[in-house]
Design an enzyme around this catalytic site. Structure first.
Site, PDB file in Angstrom:
ATOM      1  N   TYR A  55      -6.310  -4.714   9.521  1.00  0.00           N
ATOM      2  CA  TYR A  55      -5.635  -5.928   9.064  1.00  0.00           C
ATOM      3  C   TYR A  55      -6.081  -7.157   9.855  1.00  0.00           C
ATOM      4  O   TYR A  55      -5.259  -7.886  10.427  1.00  0.00           O
ATOM      5  CB  TYR A  55      -4.121  -5.780   9.190  1.00  0.00           C
ATOM      6  CG  TYR A  55      -3.511  -4.619   8.447  1.00  0.00           C
ATOM      7  CD1 TYR A  55      -4.101  -4.073   7.312  1.00  0.00           C
ATOM      8  CD2 TYR A  55      -2.311  -4.053   8.885  1.00  0.00           C
ATOM      9  CE1 TYR A  55      -3.536  -3.003   6.643  1.00  0.00           C
ATOM     10  CE2 TYR A  55      -1.730  -2.991   8.219  1.00  0.00           C
ATOM     11  CZ  TYR A  55      -2.350  -2.459   7.102  1.00  0.00           C
ATOM     12  OH  TYR A  55      -1.769  -1.403   6.448  1.00  0.00           O
ATOM     13  N   HIS A 123      -5.578   6.225   8.528  1.00  0.00           N
ATOM     14  CA  HIS A 123      -5.421   5.133   7.561  1.00  0.00           C
ATOM     15  C   HIS A 123      -6.204   5.404   6.274  1.00  0.00           C
ATOM     16  O   HIS A 123      -7.405   5.607   6.302  1.00  0.00           O
ATOM     17  CB  HIS A 123      -5.907   3.823   8.201  1.00  0.00           C
ATOM     18  CG  HIS A 123      -5.447   2.594   7.494  1.00  0.00           C
ATOM     19  ND1 HIS A 123      -5.691   1.329   7.975  1.00  0.00           N
ATOM     20  CD2 HIS A 123      -4.757   2.417   6.335  1.00  0.00           C
ATOM     21  CE1 HIS A 123      -5.176   0.434   7.150  1.00  0.00           C
ATOM     22  NE2 HIS A 123      -4.610   1.080   6.148  1.00  0.00           N
TER      23      HIS A 123
END
Length: 337
Positions: A55, A123
């Site tokens: 992110y 992830h």
């Protein structure tokens, strides 16, 4: 100052702080917003923060904000979750090797100004071969080793396709090394409630905690509409746009309706927390107000207005042709780019 120590039990607030919005991929953020938002969250009882190296600068920004608030809110007041394995948009930018995972956790600890991480997820597990996750020299092996060393409290997986998450959980259960936690996103929303089918299966596979993320379905249900990169097809986007217009015409905000719907997941299917992106103080206040209203409705303290019931019926009817539709993940572009 005493060194922070890991924990063996999670008491997560029913609303969690999604710090992916600090990446700026949805909208730009002002420099003062992260500290203000984190302070408001902690004052309001929100005690978990979710981020990832993928992110953008989210880990740096969140870490600095929480560090800034350390005198008001010591590390023991909240949980931090981050992720490993995904470092770019394309599948070729994933690295699930033990060496990379170990290094990634070390870097996250530094960025987040902490001695340990409460939760670390593999992830977007659907992007890599199954063996890269569960096999020798893979990501879970490294994470469980780090858990044994006290650097991680809980090991989990995040991703979009629920069958993939369930397959990993069942494999680990059969292996005698259960996943502690699963983070599912966009699967308990106005448009897709597939998580309701999978939650009991994940529990049966030994998963202690199940989190639901992105109640607005990655911005699909926000007044301004989804970001350009959103993977929903044109027909679903149009249905969501019409739902927004219907809501607006009746005096309701589609984002609040979507949040209310998703926040019911704890009562209805037993999720432990819902993670929602919160980039500024006002959004934290709105989320807490909405969650509080949902709880009061569940307790029978207040009734749902007839006008709201009517508009919700209209919204769900518009989305009905795409109910429980899940888009492709990874996309062809993500796989081959």
């Amino acid at each position: 100052m005493a060194k922070d120590v890991p924990r063996n039990h999670l008491e997560l607030s029913e609303v969690g702080f999604g710090a992916g919005v600090f990446s700026g991929v949805y909208d730009e953020i002002e420099a003062s917003w992260p500290v203000e938002a984190c302070r408001q969250a902690l004052q309001s009882g929100i005690n978990s923060f979710d981020t990832s190296p993928y992110y953008g600068r989210s880990e740096f920004i969140l870490g600095d904000a929480l560090h800034h608030l350390a005198d008001e809110f010591p590390r023991s007041n909240y949980y931090i979750a981050t992720k490993v394995g995904r470092y770019g948009y394309y599948a070729r930018e994933f690295d699930y090797s033990s060496a990379c995972v170990t290094a990634s956790v070390g870097e996250s600890l530094r960025r987040l100004h902490t001695d340990y991480l409460d939760i670390v997820y593999c992830h977007d597990v659907e992007f890599v071969p199954f063996e890269n996750i569960v096999g020798e020299g893979g990501a879970l092996e490294a994470l469980f080793k780090l858990k044994g060393e006290g650097k991680i409290s809980f090991v989990g997986c995040s991703g979009y396709p629920l069958p993939v998450l369930l397959k990993i959980a069942q494999h680990q259960h059969a292996k005698g090394q259960n996943l502690d936690i699963i983070l599912s996103y966009c699967h308990y929303t106005l448009q897709n409630t597939t998580l309701a089918q999978y939650a009991p299966l994940l529990r049966a596979a030994g998963v202690r905690y199940i989190l639901n993320a992105s109640p607005l379905s990655m911005g699909l249900f926000r007044p301004s509409g989804p970001p350009e990169w959103h993977p929903a097809h044109a027909e679903l986007r149009e249905a969501a746009r019409k739902a927004m217009e219907v809501s607006k015409a009746a005096g309701f905000n589609i984002a609040k309706l979507a949040s209310q719907y998703a926040f019911k997941a704890r009562e209805e299917i037993g999720v432990d927390s819902t993670i929602i992106g919160l980039k500024m103080k006002e959004q934290v206040e709105e989320a807490v107000e909405t969650w509080t209203e949902v709880k009061e409705r569940e307790r029978g303290l207040i009734e749902i207005p007839k006008a709201e019931r009517k508009v919700m019926d209209e919204v769900l009817a518009l989305l009905a042709p795409y109910h429980d539709y899940s888009w492709e993940s990874p996309t062809k572009k993500e796989r081959e780019g």
